[in-house]
Motif scaffolding. Structure first.
Motif, PDB file in Angstrom:
ATOM      1  N   LEU A  80       0.825  -1.205   0.000  1.00 16.86           N
ATOM      2  CA  LEU A  80       0.000   0.000   0.000  1.00 16.86           C
ATOM      3  C   LEU A  80       0.863   1.260   0.000  1.00 16.86           C
ATOM      4  CD1 LEU A  80      -2.904  -0.871   2.480  1.00 16.86           C
ATOM      5  CD2 LEU A  80      -3.006  -0.694  -0.002  1.00 16.86           C
ATOM      6  N   GLN A  81       1.949   1.242   0.758  1.00 18.98           N
ATOM      7  CA  GLN A  81       2.849   2.393   0.764  1.00 18.98           C
ATOM      8  C   GLN A  81       3.495   2.588  -0.604  1.00 18.98           C
ATOM      9  OE1 GLN A  81       5.565   1.575   3.942  1.00 18.98           O
ATOM     10  NE2 GLN A  81       4.187   2.368   5.528  1.00 18.98           N
ATOM     11  N   ASP A  82       3.912   1.485  -1.229  1.00 23.46           N
ATOM     12  CA  ASP A  82       4.504   1.572  -2.568  1.00 23.46           C
ATOM     13  C   ASP A  82       3.492   2.118  -3.568  1.00 23.46           C
ATOM     14  OD1 ASP A  82       6.893   0.607  -1.634  1.00 23.46           O
ATOM     15  OD2 ASP A  82       6.566  -1.447  -2.355  1.00 23.46           O
ATOM     16  N   LYS A  83       2.262   1.669  -3.452  1.00 26.38           N
ATOM     17  CA  LYS A  83       1.216   2.118  -4.369  1.00 26.38           C
ATOM     18  C   LYS A  83       0.977   3.622  -4.228  1.00 26.38           C
ATOM     19  CE  LYS A  83      -2.343  -0.580  -4.814  1.00 26.38           C
ATOM     20  NZ  LYS A  83      -3.652  -1.239  -4.593  1.00 26.38           N
ATOM     21  N   GLU A  84       0.976   4.108  -2.995  1.00 24.85           N
ATOM     22  CA  GLU A  84       0.782   5.548  -2.773  1.00 24.85           C
ATOM     23  C   GLU A  84       1.927   6.349  -3.389  1.00 24.85           C
ATOM     24  OE1 GLU A  84      -1.759   7.327  -1.607  1.00 24.85           O
ATOM     25  OE2 GLU A  84      -2.842   5.418  -1.567  1.00 24.85           O
ATOM     26  N   ARG A  85       3.152   5.859  -3.236  1.00 24.92           N
ATOM     27  CA  ARG A  85       4.294   6.542  -3.843  1.00 24.92           C
ATOM     28  C   ARG A  85       4.190   6.540  -5.360  1.00 24.92           C
ATOM     29  NH1 ARG A  85       9.157   3.728  -0.914  1.00 24.92           N
ATOM     30  NH2 ARG A  85       7.503   2.477  -0.039  1.00 24.92           N
ATOM     31  N   LEU A  86       3.736   5.423  -5.928  1.00 22.60           N
ATOM     32  CA  LEU A  86       3.584   5.352  -7.378  1.00 22.60           C
ATOM     33  C   LEU A  86       2.506   6.317  -7.868  1.00 22.60           C
ATOM     34  CD1 LEU A  86       3.889   1.522  -8.037  1.00 22.60           C
ATOM     35  CD2 LEU A  86       5.495   3.309  -8.697  1.00 22.60           C
ATOM     36  N   TYR A  87       1.394   6.433  -7.133  1.00 17.63           N
ATOM     37  CA  TYR A  87       0.344   7.379  -7.517  1.00 17.63           C
ATOM     38  C   TYR A  87       0.859   8.814  -7.459  1.00 17.63           C
ATOM     39  CZ  TYR A  87      -3.319   3.813  -7.552  1.00 17.63           C
ATOM     40  OH  TYR A  87      -4.108   2.733  -7.835  1.00 17.63           O
ATOM     41  N   THR A  88       1.681   9.129  -6.478  1.00 13.26           N
ATOM     42  CA  THR A  88       2.256  10.463  -6.379  1.00 13.26           C
ATOM     43  C   THR A  88       3.146  10.749  -7.584  1.00 13.26           C
ATOM     44  OG1 THR A  88       2.205  10.320  -3.977  1.00 13.26           O
ATOM     45  CG2 THR A  88       3.657  11.982  -4.934  1.00 13.26           C
ATOM     46  N   GLU A  89       4.013   9.799  -7.905  1.00 15.82           N
ATOM     47  CA  GLU A  89       4.902   9.973  -9.052  1.00 15.82           C
ATOM     48  C   GLU A  89       4.114  10.044 -10.357  1.00 15.82           C
ATOM     49  OE1 GLU A  89       8.190  10.625  -9.185  1.00 15.82           O
ATOM     50  OE2 GLU A  89       8.021  10.771  -7.013  1.00 15.82           O
ATOM     51  N   ALA A 107       4.118  13.012 -13.087  1.00 15.45           N
ATOM     52  CA  ALA A 107       4.442  12.767 -14.496  1.00 15.45           C
ATOM     53  C   ALA A 107       3.332  13.282 -15.406  1.00 15.45           C
ATOM     54  CB  ALA A 107       4.667  11.274 -14.732  1.00 15.45           C
ATOM     55  N   ILE A 108       2.093  13.110 -15.001  1.00 15.52           N
ATOM     56  CA  ILE A 108       0.968  13.607 -15.794  1.00 15.52           C
ATOM     57  C   ILE A 108       1.015  15.130 -15.882  1.00 15.52           C
ATOM     58  CG2 ILE A 108      -1.551  13.883 -15.790  1.00 15.52           C
ATOM     59  CD1 ILE A 108      -1.712  11.003 -14.723  1.00 15.52           C
ATOM     60  N   ALA A 109       1.301  15.782 -14.761  1.00 18.42           N
ATOM     61  CA  ALA A 109       1.402  17.245 -14.763  1.00 18.42           C
ATOM     62  C   ALA A 109       2.533  17.707 -15.675  1.00 18.42           C
ATOM     63  CB  ALA A 109       1.610  17.754 -13.345  1.00 18.42           C
ATOM     64  N   SER A 110       3.642  17.008 -15.622  1.00 14.59           N
ATOM     65  CA  SER A 110       4.780  17.349 -16.479  1.00 14.59           C
ATOM     66  C   SER A 110       4.431  17.158 -17.951  1.00 14.59           C
ATOM     67  CB  SER A 110       5.977  16.486 -16.101  1.00 14.59           C
ATOM     68  OG  SER A 110       7.053  16.726 -16.966  1.00 14.59           O
ATOM     69  N   ASN A 111       3.753  16.063 -18.271  1.00 13.21           N
ATOM     70  CA  ASN A 111       3.350  15.813 -19.655  1.00 13.21           C
ATOM     71  C   ASN A 111       2.368  16.873 -20.145  1.00 13.21           C
ATOM     72  OD1 ASN A 111       4.946  13.570 -19.917  1.00 13.21           O
ATOM     73  ND2 ASN A 111       3.317  12.111 -19.477  1.00 13.21           N
ATOM     74  N   ASP A 112       1.466  17.311 -19.277  1.00 13.08           N
ATOM     75  CA  ASP A 112       0.523  18.358 -19.657  1.00 13.08           C
ATOM     76  C   ASP A 112       1.250  19.663 -19.976  1.00 13.08           C
ATOM     77  OD1 ASP A 112      -1.613  16.636 -19.377  1.00 13.08           O
ATOM     78  OD2 ASP A 112      -2.170  17.366 -17.376  1.00 13.08           O
TER      79      ASP A 112
END
Length: 82
Positions: free
Chosen positions: A35-44, A48-53
């Motif tokens: 669950l902690q790994d998943k939260e970190r992945l969602y943050t990243e 990345a989505i913001a950067s791509n936008d």
């Protein structure tokens, strides 16, 4: 965990019950880590989505500028060639 505690648990509850409890504890710990790994992945991923936008916006701006330059070049070419 102390060896005496484990030995007492095995003697009082039995080996299979203690092992089921230990495996359950291990699975719960692994689930928490996942669950902690998943939260970190969602943050990243959101970063990345913001950067791509932003990059898409910059590319669009540059495309518009290049189109304007191309039109200016065509106009200048028409005046020089005429």
């Amino acid at each position: 965990m102390n060896v005496d505690v484990v030995q007492t648990l095995i003697n009082s509850l039995g080996f299979p019950i203690v092992m089921v409890g230990a495996c359950g504890f291990f699975i719960w710990k692994m689930y928490q880590a996942q669950l902690q790994d998943k939260e970190r992945l969602y943050t990243e991923l959101s970063r990345a989505i913001a950067s791509n936008d932003k990059m898409a916006e910059i590319i669009s701006e540059h495309t518009n500028k290049l189109d304007a330059i191309q039109e200016d070049v065509k106009e200048i070419k028409g005046k020089v060639g005429a």
